[in-house]
Design a protein around this motif. Sequence first.
Motif, PDB file in Angstrom:
ATOM      1  N   LEU A  10      -5.603 -33.040  28.898  1.00  0.00           N
ATOM      2  CA  LEU A  10      -5.898 -33.287  27.486  1.00  0.00           C
ATOM      3  C   LEU A  10      -6.273 -34.747  27.232  1.00  0.00           C
ATOM      4  N   THR A  11      -5.741 -35.634  28.064  1.00  0.00           N
ATOM      5  CA  THR A  11      -6.075 -37.048  27.863  1.00  0.00           C
ATOM      6  C   THR A  11      -7.490 -37.366  28.360  1.00  0.00           C
ATOM      7  N   CYS A  12      -8.079 -36.439  29.115  1.00  0.00           N
ATOM      8  CA  CYS A  12      -9.393 -36.716  29.715  1.00  0.00           C
ATOM      9  C   CYS A  12     -10.566 -36.263  28.851  1.00  0.00           C
ATOM     10  N   ILE A  13     -10.285 -35.572  27.750  1.00  0.00           N
ATOM     11  CA  ILE A  13     -11.390 -34.965  27.006  1.00  0.00           C
ATOM     12  C   ILE A  13     -11.463 -35.459  25.570  1.00  0.00           C
ATOM     13  N   ARG A  14     -12.573 -35.129  24.907  1.00  0.00           N
ATOM     14  CA  ARG A  14     -12.724 -35.508  23.502  1.00  0.00           C
ATOM     15  C   ARG A  14     -12.241 -34.376  22.605  1.00  0.00           C
ATOM     16  N   ALA A  15     -12.079 -34.695  21.331  1.00  0.00           N
ATOM     17  CA  ALA A  15     -11.537 -33.702  20.401  1.00  0.00           C
ATOM     18  C   ALA A  15     -12.405 -32.448  20.346  1.00  0.00           C
ATOM     19  N   SER A  16     -13.706 -32.601  20.540  1.00  0.00           N
ATOM     20  CA  SER A  16     -14.593 -31.448  20.427  1.00  0.00           C
ATOM     21  C   SER A  16     -14.564 -30.578  21.692  1.00  0.00           C
ATOM     22  N   ASP A  17     -13.920 -31.063  22.762  1.00  0.00           N
ATOM     23  CA  ASP A  17     -13.867 -30.295  24.009  1.00  0.00           C
ATOM     24  C   ASP A  17     -12.639 -29.393  24.041  1.00  0.00           C
ATOM     25  N   THR A  18     -12.598 -28.504  25.015  1.00  0.00           N
ATOM     26  CA  THR A  18     -11.463 -27.581  25.131  1.00  0.00           C
ATOM     27  C   THR A  18     -10.933 -27.584  26.560  1.00  0.00           C
ATOM     28  N   VAL A  19      -9.602 -27.683  26.670  1.00  0.00           N
ATOM     29  CA  VAL A  19      -8.978 -27.464  27.979  1.00  0.00           C
ATOM     30  C   VAL A  19      -8.247 -26.147  27.864  1.00  0.00           C
ATOM     31  N   SER A  20      -8.485 -25.224  28.795  1.00  0.00           N
ATOM     32  CA  SER A  20      -7.785 -23.950  28.711  1.00  0.00           C
ATOM     33  C   SER A  20      -7.164 -23.631  30.063  1.00  0.00           C
ATOM     34  N   ARG A  21      -6.133 -22.792  30.020  1.00  0.00           N
ATOM     35  CA  ARG A  21      -5.566 -22.339  31.287  1.00  0.00           C
ATOM     36  C   ARG A  21      -6.120 -20.958  31.547  1.00  0.00           C
ATOM     37  N   HIS A  22      -6.686 -20.810  32.741  1.00  0.00           N
ATOM     38  CA  HIS A  22      -7.372 -19.565  33.065  1.00  0.00           C
ATOM     39  C   HIS A  22      -6.420 -18.595  33.727  1.00  0.00           C
ATOM     40  N   GLY A  23      -5.248 -19.086  34.109  1.00  0.00           N
ATOM     41  CA  GLY A  23      -4.279 -18.250  34.816  1.00  0.00           C
ATOM     42  C   GLY A  23      -3.895 -18.959  36.097  1.00  0.00           C
ATOM     43  N   GLY A  24      -2.658 -18.726  36.564  1.00  0.00           N
ATOM     44  CA  GLY A  24      -2.186 -19.327  37.810  1.00  0.00           C
ATOM     45  C   GLY A  24      -2.371 -20.832  37.809  1.00  0.00           C
ATOM     46  N   ASP A  25      -3.048 -21.341  38.827  1.00  0.00           N
ATOM     47  CA  ASP A  25      -3.250 -22.795  38.888  1.00  0.00           C
ATOM     48  C   ASP A  25      -4.705 -23.137  38.565  1.00  0.00           C
ATOM     49  N   GLU A  26      -5.333 -22.284  37.768  1.00  0.00           N
ATOM     50  CA  GLU A  26      -6.727 -22.517  37.388  1.00  0.00           C
ATOM     51  C   GLU A  26      -6.828 -22.949  35.927  1.00  0.00           C
TER      52      GLU A  26
END
Length: 704
Positions: free
Chosen positions: A336-352
């Motif tokens: 989350l610290t690596c992206i801008r507000a308009s971007d999305t970090v999601s968990r795809h499952g497991g370690d992805e």
Amino acid sequence: MSTTLILRILLVEDDRLDAGLLFRMLNEQISHHTEVTHVERMSEAEKYLAGHAVDIILLDLGLPDARGVQAIQQAHRTAPHIPLVVLTGMDNESLATQVLQEGAQDHLIKGQFNARGLMRAMGYAIERKALEEALFAEKERAQVTLNSIGDAVACTDTLGNITFLNLVAEQMTGWSCQEAASRPMPEVFHILDATSRETIPNPMEMAIGRNRTMHLPSNCVLIRRDGFEIPIEDCVAPIRNREGQPAGAVIVFRDATAARATAREIHHLAQHDFLTGLPNRALLNDRIGQAIIFAPRRTGKIAVLFLDLDGFKHINDTLGHQVGDKLLQSIAQRLLTCIRASDTVSRHGGDEFIVLLSEVAHSDDIAVAARRILQAVSEVHAIDHYEVHLTVSIGVCVYPDDGQDTQSLIKNADTAMYQAKENGRHSYQFFKPSMNTWAEERQSIEESLRVALERREFALHYQPMINLTTGKITGAEALLRWTHPTRGLIAPMKFIPVAEDNGLILPIGVWVLREACRQARAWMDSGLSLPTMAVNVSGLEFRNESFLEGVFAILEDTGLDPRSLELELNESVLLKHTRSTESVLRSLNARGVHLAIDDFGTGYSSLSYLNKFPIDTLKIDHSFIHQIGAVSDNTTIVKAVIGLARSFNLRVVAEGVETQEELAFLRGHLCDEAQGQYFSQPVPPCQFATLLQTEAAVRELPHE
Ligand code: C2E
Ligand code: MG
Ligand code: MG
């Protein structure tokens, strides 16, 4: 009135003439059995009523101790449930209404009624009283019910003025029923649309106007009398008269604070990952869809970064799931610290994880973001008392260049990620169309692997191990060969990782072990000498619950002496689940099965297991052997491993020996054994038998 019943009448009349007249009238009534008790004063009446049951009271309003309205009140107080017919001397309109208001059921004017009239009046009075009582009980029950339910209930008349509020409605509106009575509905029940803050049209009016049940809008708040806002929900229904026409309305509503919070929570859960709180696949798909729609208006490009942690399974297995979970949370925070507000970090499952960069101005920005992620993830994670080091592999797919829709963007980013792993992990890789060929190939290998066993496409080749002092064959390493019906020979390094990923390595491993043991036993039976048969075992096989049982069963079935079998394990296998690893290794050792560490030096640097586990052999990986005589000529590791083996009293085998120079070096440093092309390639069983018979293919060891 039934004729079999006796009507018990209490006549309260001080005038004896009047009383006598009434007695006569009642006696005339042969169709009714009456039992008349006559008293002349209110006090006597009270006394009588205290001890006797009575069906009706005939009350004169001119008693010496109670007169007029007061007499009615007194009688009503004494016997509130007994019907009361009042006898007066005058015909007076206002008295007539007052009589009824005070609780009497009827009044008769003396001299103006006959026996029939008297009986009819009494009959009506009794019936009326019964109805009044029933109505009262019904009203009471309704009131109690309305006050004890959890919902708020408010009623209005047709003009929209409040007629009733139950207790909950009183609390929620801040108005008491009394204060609210006759006030216009919107004054007491002030509701707004929570978002627009606009007053919602009076729902009562709508229910009455349309003469049907109406629901409140879903986003409705009630403004309490003190200004506090309460989200509410529910419905308004018209109250109809006998003709079906609206006679008012009733609204039932409840505090929807908790329900709306739950709804919000459910909505959140459906779109987020429970462990990290990041958006899940569903929400990511939405966001990518949105980004694609808006991309042309913004920068035109978006990027999907597919992240897979390197070696996460190992950490999870060795440090436990709790640490694994905390690590995933820590990584989520870093991302989350690596992206801008308009971007999305999601968990795809497991370690992805998947990162969506929805506004890419320059392609360079993507690489910058990927490098930032690599750096952020690789910094040490302090989890409980562990310092965990971890890296990530990233595949990048750019819209519209590499994919036009959500699914292909994710799929291609995934493919690129695989390539990043292949390239040595802790790196990022942009998608290239050629990668799909590679991914398809992997897919097709996987499909053909599933049927390879039953189609008997596997074979074992054997490579001799040579004693560097005597030049004799000390053993064979069984190496798996797969001949694909159309592609021909496929190298183990291509299909074994796939078989490990999908679990097919388990049945394949069983086949290899059985075949190698059978072959070793057959050679021995035919008089050939083969001290050791070495078989490679992958981590997945070794950790399988039935591994040990399987090995012993195969030894039993094939009749191979356990001391002739050597299992080759990778270093990484020994570092996982050390407890169970130790017990499995000890059981094998107790039976006489030998253990070798394959590719020694390429894995982890921890050597503690050399002491802990019953290991017999170290095999030096060929990458170190090839350092001998190379330009860099770095022989430190080879020398160190031979020294290490010596001090631990282990046998040491050099792998992949190709040149005379390598051989000379190894012999010079007292390496026990070697295998490699210099002596023989891995060969099919019949050729290996010839090797054993003649040892002809084995080159003469040069004299030192
Ligand atoms: P490994 O156990 O280290 O096997 C030695 C590898 O070195 C073999 O590769 C062998 O063909 C190759 N080799 C032999 N002589 C030379 C040489 O002079 N120079 C070089 N550079 N290499 C040489 P191969 O057969 O391709 O097998 C590769 C790996 O696949 C094996 O490495 C082993 O880890 C795995 N493998 C092979 N068969 C099996 C099996 O039945 N089960 C499991 N689990 N793994 C297997
Ligand atoms: Mg091996
Ligand atoms: Mg090896």
